[in-house]
Design a protein around this motif. Structure first.
Motif, PDB file in Angstrom:
ATOM      1  N   ILE A   1       0.734  -0.777  -0.540  1.00 46.51           N
ATOM      2  CA  ILE A   1       0.051  -0.316  -0.200  1.00 46.51           C
ATOM      3  C   ILE A   1       0.976   1.430  -0.184  1.00 46.51           C
ATOM      4  N   GLY A   2       1.773   0.837  -0.153  1.00 49.27           N
ATOM      5  CA  GLY A   2       3.271   2.409   0.118  1.00 49.27           C
ATOM      6  C   GLY A   2       4.657   1.692   0.090  1.00 49.27           C
ATOM      7  N   TYR A   3       5.141   3.173  -0.364  1.00 48.85           N
ATOM      8  CA  TYR A   3       6.899   2.232  -0.154  1.00 48.85           C
ATOM      9  C   TYR A   3       7.520   4.130   0.397  1.00 48.85           C
ATOM     10  N   PHE A   4       8.379   3.320   1.451  1.00 51.95           N
ATOM     11  CA  PHE A   4       8.888   4.339   1.903  1.00 51.95           C
ATOM     12  C   PHE A   4      11.173   4.392   1.717  1.00 51.95           C
ATOM     13  N   CYS A   5      11.598   5.605   1.050  1.00 51.02           N
ATOM     14  CA  CYS A   5      13.047   5.564   1.191  1.00 51.02           C
ATOM     15  C   CYS A   5      13.825   6.522   1.632  1.00 51.02           C
ATOM     16  N   ALA A   6      14.895   6.666   2.368  1.00 51.87           N
ATOM     17  CA  ALA A   6      16.290   7.361   2.951  1.00 51.87           C
ATOM     18  C   ALA A   6      16.809   7.221   2.421  1.00 51.87           C
ATOM     19  N   TYR A   7      17.567   8.759   1.578  1.00 43.65           N
ATOM     20  CA  TYR A   7      19.048   8.406   0.864  1.00 43.65           C
ATOM     21  C   TYR A   7      19.313   8.944   1.808  1.00 43.65           C
ATOM     22  N   LEU A   8      21.225   8.169   1.799  1.00 42.72           N
ATOM     23  CA  LEU A   8      21.882   7.871   2.647  1.00 42.72           C
ATOM     24  C   LEU A   8      23.165   8.819   2.085  1.00 42.72           C
ATOM     25  N   GLU A   9      23.945   9.343   3.549  1.00 38.88           N
ATOM     26  CA  GLU A   9      25.143  10.630   3.386  1.00 38.88           C
ATOM     27  C   GLU A   9      25.741   9.519   4.365  1.00 38.88           C
ATOM     28  N   ARG A  10      26.251   8.270   3.641  1.00 39.90           N
ATOM     29  CA  ARG A  10      26.793   7.448   4.912  1.00 39.90           C
ATOM     30  C   ARG A  10      28.296   8.061   6.008  1.00 39.90           C
ATOM     31  N   SER A  11      29.336   9.156   4.391  1.00 36.35           N
ATOM     32  CA  SER A  11      29.813   9.719   5.433  1.00 36.35           C
ATOM     33  C   SER A  11      30.080  10.775   6.569  1.00 36.35           C
ATOM     34  N   MET A  12      28.848  11.611   5.801  1.00 36.46           N
ATOM     35  CA  MET A  12      27.864  12.409   7.516  1.00 36.46           C
ATOM     36  C   MET A  12      27.225  11.321   7.868  1.00 36.46           C
ATOM     37  N   ASN A  13      26.620  10.227   8.667  1.00 39.44           N
ATOM     38  CA  ASN A  13      26.468   9.885   8.972  1.00 39.44           C
ATOM     39  C   ASN A  13      24.425  10.211   8.978  1.00 39.44           C
ATOM     40  N   LYS A  14      24.358  10.584   8.030  1.00 40.87           N
ATOM     41  CA  LYS A  14      23.165  11.191   7.960  1.00 40.87           C
ATOM     42  C   LYS A  14      21.437  10.823   6.627  1.00 40.87           C
ATOM     43  N   VAL A  15      20.953  11.538   7.119  1.00 43.89           N
ATOM     44  CA  VAL A  15      19.952  10.876   5.794  1.00 43.89           C
ATOM     45  C   VAL A  15      19.558  11.878   4.872  1.00 43.89           C
ATOM     46  N   THR A  16      19.916  12.080   3.972  1.00 40.78           N
ATOM     47  CA  THR A  16      19.786  13.609   3.240  1.00 40.78           C
ATOM     48  C   THR A  16      18.289  13.948   2.308  1.00 40.78           C
ATOM     49  N   GLY A  17      17.676  12.757   2.545  1.00 39.27           N
ATOM     50  CA  GLY A  17      16.382  12.635   1.960  1.00 39.27           C
ATOM     51  C   GLY A  17      15.208  11.803   2.089  1.00 39.27           C
ATOM     52  N   ILE A  18      13.888  12.199   1.762  1.00 44.94           N
ATOM     53  CA  ILE A  18      12.942  10.850   1.987  1.00 44.94           C
ATOM     54  C   ILE A  18      11.774  11.128   0.936  1.00 44.94           C
ATOM     55  N   ALA A  19      12.134   9.914   0.492  1.00 49.43           N
ATOM     56  CA  ALA A  19      10.458   9.705  -0.373  1.00 49.43           C
ATOM     57  C   ALA A  19       9.483   8.757   0.166  1.00 49.43           C
ATOM     58  N   ALA A  20       8.740   9.253   0.347  1.00 43.70           N
ATOM     59  CA  ALA A  20       7.503   8.112   0.870  1.00 43.70           C
ATOM     60  C   ALA A  20       5.918   8.809   0.084  1.00 43.70           C
ATOM     61  N   MET A  21       5.789   7.407  -0.853  1.00 42.24           N
ATOM     62  CA  MET A  21       4.464   7.068  -1.303  1.00 42.24           C
ATOM     63  C   MET A  21       3.123   6.042  -0.762  1.00 42.24           C
ATOM     64  N   ASN A  22       2.159   6.861  -1.097  1.00 45.47           N
ATOM     65  CA  ASN A  22       1.237   6.249  -0.104  1.00 45.47           C
ATOM     66  C   ASN A  22       0.144   6.171  -1.443  1.00 45.47           C
ATOM     67  N   PHE A  23      -0.145   4.876  -1.563  1.00 47.12           N
ATOM     68  CA  PHE A  23      -0.956   3.991  -2.748  1.00 47.12           C
ATOM     69  C   PHE A  23      -2.191   4.739  -2.041  1.00 47.12           C
ATOM     70  N   ARG A  24      -2.991   4.315  -1.740  1.00 40.88           N
ATOM     71  CA  ARG A  24      -4.371   4.254  -1.662  1.00 40.88           C
ATOM     72  C   ARG A  24      -4.292   5.722  -0.902  1.00 40.88           C
ATOM     73  N   ASN A  25      -5.943   6.170  -0.548  1.00 42.87           N
ATOM     74  CA  ASN A  25      -5.787   7.441   0.374  1.00 42.87           C
ATOM     75  C   ASN A  25      -5.449   7.226   1.305  1.00 42.87           C
TER      76      ASN A  25
END
Length: 129
Positions: free
Chosen positions: A20-44
């Motif tokens: 029903i959905g998808y999540f993605c975290a884009y990573l910058e491992r050298s900085m130990n941080k998440v640089t972006g998030i994608a979240a898609m809800n395929f339903r209402n």
């Protein structure tokens, strides 16, 4: 992706194992941080998806031990309200607004809101109800 060095990807499923959905975290491992998030809800509006998103976000700190999470949303996106609540709940920041920063298929430009949460703030606020 064949590995999780640059991004972590997860799906949200309902009680019948339908995606029903998808999540993605884009990573910058050298900085130990998440640089972006994608979240898609395929339903209402969906409670399962919302709970899974919170778990996804908290797992980035609890399991994966990232120092910081940064992400953006187009202003007016229905997720903006949920993101604002998350920022308030965990002591994060609305870093700023970038005007006319993205263009959608409708040909219009939209402002983008930037968010950040530090692990130190998350740890401090997570037990506050």
């Amino acid at each position: 992706a064949t590995d999780s060095w640059n991004r972590l990807q997860f799906v949200s499923i309902d009680k019948n194992d339908n995606v029903i959905g998808y999540f993605c975290a884009y990573l910058e491992r050298s900085m130990n941080k998440v640089t972006g998030i994608a979240a898609m809800n395929f339903r209402n509006v969906n409670v399962i998806f919302s709970k899974d998103f919170y778990k996804f976000l908290t797992d980035l700190f609890e399991i994966h031990k990232f120092h910081k999470i940064e992400w953006q949303v187009a202003i007016g996106n229905p997720a903006e309200k949920m993101y604002d609540k998350i920022i308030k709940k965990y002591g994060g920041n609305i870093v700023g607004i970038q005007h006319d920063s993205t263009k959608f298929d409708d040909g219009k430009y939209y402002d983008v809101k930037e968010y950040e949460i530090m692990k130190t703030d998350y740890d401090k606020y997570k037990s506050i109800k």
